[in-house]
Design a protein around this motif. Sequence first.
Motif, short mmCIF file in Angstrom:
data_model
loop_
_atom_site.label_atom_id
_atom_site.label_comp_id
_atom_site.label_asym_id
_atom_site.label_seq_id
_atom_site.Cartn_x
_atom_site.Cartn_y
_atom_site.Cartn_z
N ALA A 55 0.49 12.11 -9.43
CA ALA A 55 -0.38 13.27 -9.21
C ALA A 55 0.40 14.58 -9.24
CB ALA A 55 -1.11 13.12 -7.88
N TYR A 56 1.64 14.55 -8.76
CA TYR A 56 2.45 15.76 -8.71
C TYR A 56 3.28 15.99 -9.97
CZ TYR A 56 1.23 16.38 -3.82
OH TYR A 56 0.55 16.58 -2.66
N ALA B 149 1.20 6.77 -6.77
CA ALA B 149 0.04 7.63 -7.05
C ALA B 149 0.37 9.10 -6.81
CB ALA B 149 -1.15 7.19 -6.21
N LEU B 150 1.06 9.38 -5.71
CA LEU B 150 1.42 10.76 -5.41
C LEU B 150 2.44 11.30 -6.41
CD1 LEU B 150 1.58 10.70 -1.51
CD2 LEU B 150 -0.11 11.84 -2.96
N ALA B 151 3.40 10.46 -6.80
CA ALA B 151 4.38 10.90 -7.80
C ALA B 151 3.68 11.25 -9.10
CB ALA B 151 5.43 9.81 -8.02
N ASN C 43 0.83 -1.21 0.00
CA ASN C 43 0.00 0.00 0.00
C ASN C 43 0.86 1.26 0.00
OD1 ASN C 43 -2.41 -1.35 -0.10
ND2 ASN C 43 -2.73 -1.33 2.11
N ASP C 44 1.97 1.22 0.72
CA ASP C 44 2.86 2.39 0.74
C ASP C 44 3.48 2.65 -0.63
OD1 ASP C 44 2.37 2.93 3.42
OD2 ASP C 44 4.12 1.81 4.12
N LYS D 16 0.77 4.13 -2.83
CA LYS D 16 0.56 5.53 -2.46
C LYS D 16 1.68 6.40 -3.01
CE LYS D 16 0.01 8.54 1.55
NZ LYS D 16 -0.06 8.61 3.01
N GLU D 17 2.92 5.92 -2.88
CA GLU D 17 4.08 6.68 -3.38
C GLU D 17 3.98 6.89 -4.89
OE1 GLU D 17 8.83 5.92 -4.05
OE2 GLU D 17 7.85 4.90 -2.38
#
Length: 74
Positions: free
Chosen positions: A14-15, A10-12, A3-4, A7-8
């Motif tokens: 997204a940004y 997905a955030l990368a 999951n981490d 998340k990492e």
Amino acid sequence: MTNDQIKELALALAYADKAEDVVKILRDKGYWDDESAWCPYGGDSNSNNFSVVGNQQGAAARALVEKLTNAVDA
């Protein structure tokens, strides 16, 4: 993937500011050239999804206005 890690990633994504950044992120993670990592939008390889995917606004502000308008219409 944990999951981490998800998340990492997905955030990368997204940004990411540019399409080239997205390609680099996906290439670094090994997804960009891996055919098994991709599937057609909606999961149906026989349908024409352009009407859904191609019907998006190019500008963020217009897309937001369209989403709000559609929410009110619904």
